[in-house]
Design an enzyme around this catalytic site. Sequence first.
Site, PDB file in Angstrom:
ATOM      1  N   ARG A 101       3.517   3.875  -0.684  1.00  0.00           N
ATOM      2  CA  ARG A 101       2.643   3.579  -1.819  1.00  0.00           C
ATOM      3  C   ARG A 101       2.078   4.867  -2.408  1.00  0.00           C
ATOM      4  NH1 ARG A 101       1.543  -0.256   2.157  1.00  0.00           N
ATOM      5  NH2 ARG A 101       2.020  -2.388   1.575  1.00  0.00           N
ATOM      6  N   ASP A 161      -3.216  -7.540   3.245  1.00  0.00           N
ATOM      7  CA  ASP A 161      -2.857  -7.110   4.610  1.00  0.00           C
ATOM      8  C   ASP A 161      -3.575  -7.969   5.653  1.00  0.00           C
ATOM      9  OD1 ASP A 161      -2.018  -3.934   3.713  1.00  0.00           O
ATOM     10  OD2 ASP A 161      -3.443  -5.066   2.524  1.00  0.00           O
ATOM     11  N   ARG A 164      -1.767 -11.110   5.938  1.00  0.00           N
ATOM     12  CA  ARG A 164      -0.556 -10.926   6.756  1.00  0.00           C
ATOM     13  C   ARG A 164      -0.927 -10.915   8.239  1.00  0.00           C
ATOM     14  NH1 ARG A 164       1.664  -6.375   2.565  1.00  0.00           N
ATOM     15  NH2 ARG A 164       3.011  -7.748   1.357  1.00  0.00           N
ATOM     16  N   HIS A 188      -4.949   0.580   1.932  1.00  0.00           N
ATOM     17  CA  HIS A 188      -3.883  -0.424   1.782  1.00  0.00           C
ATOM     18  C   HIS A 188      -2.582   0.376   1.886  1.00  0.00           C
ATOM     19  CE1 HIS A 188      -1.256  -3.524   0.301  1.00  0.00           C
ATOM     20  NE2 HIS A 188      -0.921  -2.805  -0.741  1.00  0.00           N
TER      21      HIS A 188
HETATM   22  P1  6V0 Z   1       7.069  -4.362 -11.939  1.00  0.00           P
HETATM   23  O1  6V0 Z   1       7.755  -5.672 -11.744  1.00  0.00           O
HETATM   24  O2  6V0 Z   1       7.866  -3.155 -12.211  1.00  0.00           O
HETATM   25  O3  6V0 Z   1       6.000  -4.564 -13.097  1.00  0.00           O
HETATM   26  C1  6V0 Z   1       5.219  -3.536 -13.605  1.00  0.00           C
HETATM   27  C2  6V0 Z   1       4.971  -3.865 -15.055  1.00  0.00           C
HETATM   28  O4  6V0 Z   1       4.079  -2.875 -15.576  1.00  0.00           O
HETATM   29  C3  6V0 Z   1       6.248  -3.826 -15.908  1.00  0.00           C
HETATM   30  O5  6V0 Z   1       6.420  -5.075 -16.574  1.00  0.00           O
HETATM   31  C4  6V0 Z   1       5.986  -2.684 -16.878  1.00  0.00           C
HETATM   32  O6  6V0 Z   1       6.538  -2.909 -18.170  1.00  0.00           O
HETATM   33  C5  6V0 Z   1       4.461  -2.668 -16.911  1.00  0.00           C
HETATM   34  N1  6V0 Z   1       3.923  -1.398 -17.410  1.00  0.00           N
HETATM   35  C6  6V0 Z   1       4.324  -0.140 -17.106  1.00  0.00           C
HETATM   36  N2  6V0 Z   1       3.586   0.744 -17.803  1.00  0.00           N
HETATM   37  C7  6V0 Z   1       2.712   0.032 -18.551  1.00  0.00           C
HETATM   38  C8  6V0 Z   1       1.699   0.374 -19.463  1.00  0.00           C
HETATM   39  N3  6V0 Z   1       1.443   1.653 -19.760  1.00  0.00           N
HETATM   40  N4  6V0 Z   1       0.989  -0.618 -20.060  1.00  0.00           N
HETATM   41  C9  6V0 Z   1       1.256  -1.927 -19.768  1.00  0.00           C
HETATM   42  N5  6V0 Z   1       2.204  -2.316 -18.914  1.00  0.00           N
HETATM   43  C10 6V0 Z   1       2.921  -1.345 -18.305  1.00  0.00           C
HETATM   44  O7  6V0 Z   1       6.166  -4.017 -10.654  1.00  0.00           O
HETATM   45  P2  6V0 Z   1       5.425  -5.073  -9.708  1.00  0.00           P
HETATM   46  O8  6V0 Z   1       4.783  -6.102 -10.559  1.00  0.00           O
HETATM   47  O9  6V0 Z   1       6.323  -5.472  -8.619  1.00  0.00           O
HETATM   48  O10 6V0 Z   1       4.304  -4.147  -9.045  1.00  0.00           O
HETATM   49  C11 6V0 Z   1       3.231  -3.658  -9.820  1.00  0.00           C
HETATM   50  C12 6V0 Z   1       2.324  -2.792  -8.974  1.00  0.00           C
HETATM   51  O11 6V0 Z   1       1.646  -3.603  -8.015  1.00  0.00           O
HETATM   52  C13 6V0 Z   1       3.050  -1.702  -8.176  1.00  0.00           C
HETATM   53  O12 6V0 Z   1       2.269  -0.537  -8.197  1.00  0.00           O
HETATM   54  C14 6V0 Z   1       3.080  -2.283  -6.780  1.00  0.00           C
HETATM   55  O13 6V0 Z   1       3.223  -1.293  -5.783  1.00  0.00           O
HETATM   56  C15 6V0 Z   1       1.730  -2.953  -6.750  1.00  0.00           C
HETATM   57  N6  6V0 Z   1       1.523  -3.921  -5.681  1.00  0.00           N
HETATM   58  C16 6V0 Z   1       0.315  -3.910  -5.093  1.00  0.00           C
HETATM   59  C17 6V0 Z   1       0.019  -4.781  -4.064  1.00  0.00           C
HETATM   60  C18 6V0 Z   1      -1.331  -4.734  -3.416  1.00  0.00           C
HETATM   61  O14 6V0 Z   1      -1.588  -5.427  -2.408  1.00  0.00           O
HETATM   62  N7  6V0 Z   1      -2.250  -3.929  -3.921  1.00  0.00           N
HETATM   63  C19 6V0 Z   1       0.992  -5.701  -3.624  1.00  0.00           C
HETATM   64  C20 6V0 Z   1       2.188  -5.744  -4.265  1.00  0.00           C
HETATM   65  C21 6V0 Z   1       2.549  -4.838  -5.316  1.00  0.00           C
END
Ligand code: 6V0
Length: 327
Positions: A101, A161, A164, A188
């Site tokens: 991360r 977490d 989990r 995290h």
């Molecule tokens: P994803 O499916 O790639 O979605 C990310 C989205 O962000 C995409 O649709 C992009 O278009 C959009 N995006 C990128 N830049 C911008 C911007 N400047 N403005 C608006 N939208 C933008 O990723 P996913 O949804 O799987 O994960 C998103 C984030 O959540 C990642 O950093 C993961 O690591 C994090 N997670 C955090 C968790 C937690 O417990 N804190 C758990 C799971 C994932």
Amino acid sequence: MTVEALAEDTRRRRTTKLGIVGAGAVGATLAYAALMRGVAQTVALYDVNTAKVRAEALDLSHGIQFVPMAHVEGSDDVEVLADSDVVVFTAGAKQRPGQSRLDLAESTIGIVRSILPRLVEVAPDAVHVMVTNPVDVVTYAALQISGLPPARLFGSGTVLDSSRLRFLLAEHIGVAAQSVHAYVVGEHGDSELPLWDSASVGSVPLLRWRTPDGAVALDAAARERIAADVVQSAYRVIEGKGATNYAIGLAATRIIEAVLYDEHRILPVSSLLDDYYGIGDVCLSVPAIVHAGGVGDRVEVPMTDAELGGLRASAEAVRATARRFGF
Ligand code: 6V0
């Protein structure tokens, strides 16, 4: 529930708005979970990917007949989030297999810098929940970038977490996850740790739980294996399907409910600590009281010296990364 309480509950549900930044795997699943649980009258999604955000909003809208009364909006204009009560930040690159991360920090902080000031303008009274990883560093950076009071901006932290951990303990012991009370604290991420000493099952201290034949249910080897399993959980899911989305969608919905319903629920969110057992100036997860104003008092859970040492080491790991990015 009395008639008055029911009317108040209905009124509150009718006027609340949930804003979601990022309509990717996490943002879209969170929207789905929030709609299913009926947490807000309006669910608004914002994403730079115009086609994707419109399609997600449309797909969710097509199911609206089957969920509590709500309205879904999706746009590439941040204005769509105007006057949100809670904004959940999920925009950013996801972890790729093998990536930690913390590897994601630089690009994510850039995204926060580009969006957050505008977000605060359009939704000036919102409580902000950061989900994007590395969530502790991102939360710390977001506080500095936005200048928001620390109560009103915090991270989803180790709520996922801890869920989990509870699932694994429940499986191990043979009870429902809802009957296990145990927290993962710290980052995290890789330096997080379970608080074994204060954990309980029913009202029995976890470490004193016995199997039907009288043996200790959770010996040191089992504890070590389960703690490692919790840390490895995300990597395992990502390896298999490229993202983790369902559990975080539900965990984030739980946090949103605590805010929107002013629940004063104790959740291990990542917040700016100020002298928590001497730990300060870092965003880290410890059990905290979450209510309409955001994150309130932190709960000083009794810890062993080893647990406290682990928490301090985790704080140092997060601080070291934050420093690398100038925070
Ligand atoms: P994803 O499916 O790639 O979605 C990310 C989205 O962000 C995409 O649709 C992009 O278009 C959009 N995006 C990128 N830049 C911008 C911007 N400047 N403005 C608006 N939208 C933008 O990723 P996913 O949804 O799987 O994960 C998103 C984030 O959540 C990642 O950093 C993961 O690591 C994090 N997670 C955090 C968790 C937690 O417990 N804190 C758990 C799971 C994932």
